[in-house]
Enzyme design. Sequence first.
Site, PDB file in Angstrom:
ATOM      1  N   CYS A  23      -8.737  10.828   2.454  1.00  0.00           N
ATOM      2  CA  CYS A  23      -7.512  11.116   2.032  1.00  0.00           C
ATOM      3  C   CYS A  23      -6.702  11.795   3.632  1.00  0.00           C
ATOM      4  O   CYS A  23      -6.301  11.155   4.339  1.00  0.00           O
ATOM      5  CB  CYS A  23      -7.854  12.404   1.400  1.00  0.00           C
ATOM      6  SG  CYS A  23      -6.512  12.855   0.532  1.00  0.00           S
ATOM      7  N   HIS A  24      -6.638  13.263   3.706  1.00  0.00           N
ATOM      8  CA  HIS A  24      -6.064  13.991   4.834  1.00  0.00           C
ATOM      9  C   HIS A  24      -6.885  14.167   5.962  1.00  0.00           C
ATOM     10  O   HIS A  24      -6.531  14.656   6.939  1.00  0.00           O
ATOM     11  CB  HIS A  24      -5.457  15.360   4.390  1.00  0.00           C
ATOM     12  CG  HIS A  24      -4.404  14.937   3.530  1.00  0.00           C
ATOM     13  ND1 HIS A  24      -4.369  14.710   2.015  1.00  0.00           N
ATOM     14  CD2 HIS A  24      -3.001  15.311   3.790  1.00  0.00           C
ATOM     15  CE1 HIS A  24      -3.081  14.741   1.602  1.00  0.00           C
ATOM     16  NE2 HIS A  24      -2.240  14.986   2.431  1.00  0.00           N
TER      17      HIS A  24
END
Length: 196
Positions: free
Chosen positions: A112-113
Site C-alpha cells: 500500500c503506502h
Amino acid sequence: MANELQGKRVAILAADMFEQIELVEPRKALEDAGATVEIVSLEDGEIQGFDHFDPADRVAVDRTVEEASADEYDALMLPGGVGNPDQLRADENAVAFVRDFFRQRKPVAAICHAPWTLIEAGVVHGRTMTSWPSLQTDLRNAGAEWVDREVVVEDGLVLSRKPDDIPAFNRAMIEEFAEGTHARQGAHVGSEAAGS
C-alpha cells in the site's frame, strides 16, 4: 505454509495509523509459517491501527526502532496506511533501519503506502514497483518503474497495492523470506543513501 519460516525472525515496522488488516493478516501468515515476529515502532507502548479512516485496534510494540537492529532479523515487513509510513519516513532511525535490510541483502515486503518509507531510504531507484496508486508519481520521481499489479517480486522485495492483494502478498512474502538473502537486494541502495 506450515514451517517454511521456522527459526526466522521477522520485524514488522509500523507506527500509529497503520492499516489494520495490512499488519494483522501478514503477521498471522508469518507466524503460521513458523516465524517469530516482532512489532518495531517509534515509541514503546501501543500503536493505533485504522480501518481506512476509522480507528481500529491497538497493537503492542515489542521494541523501539532506536533499540532494534537489522542484524537481529532475517526479514522486514512494512504495512501501509497513510499516516504510518508518513511518520516512519520522517524518523532517521526508522529510515536507517529499513536501509540496513537492503544493505544486508535481506528480504523486505511492503504494501500500500509503505513504499514512501522505501523512497526515503533511497532503495527504489531502478526497481519495478507497485503500491497504492497515489504513490506512483513519488515512486517514478525516485527512479522506479511503477506498475499496477497485485504483487511484484524483485530481488528480495515483495510489493502489493492494497488490502485486496493480501493473499497474493502473503504467499510471495513467505516464499521470499524463506529463500533468505538476495544477492541483488543491496544493489538498489542509492548513492544518496550510501553515506547515511
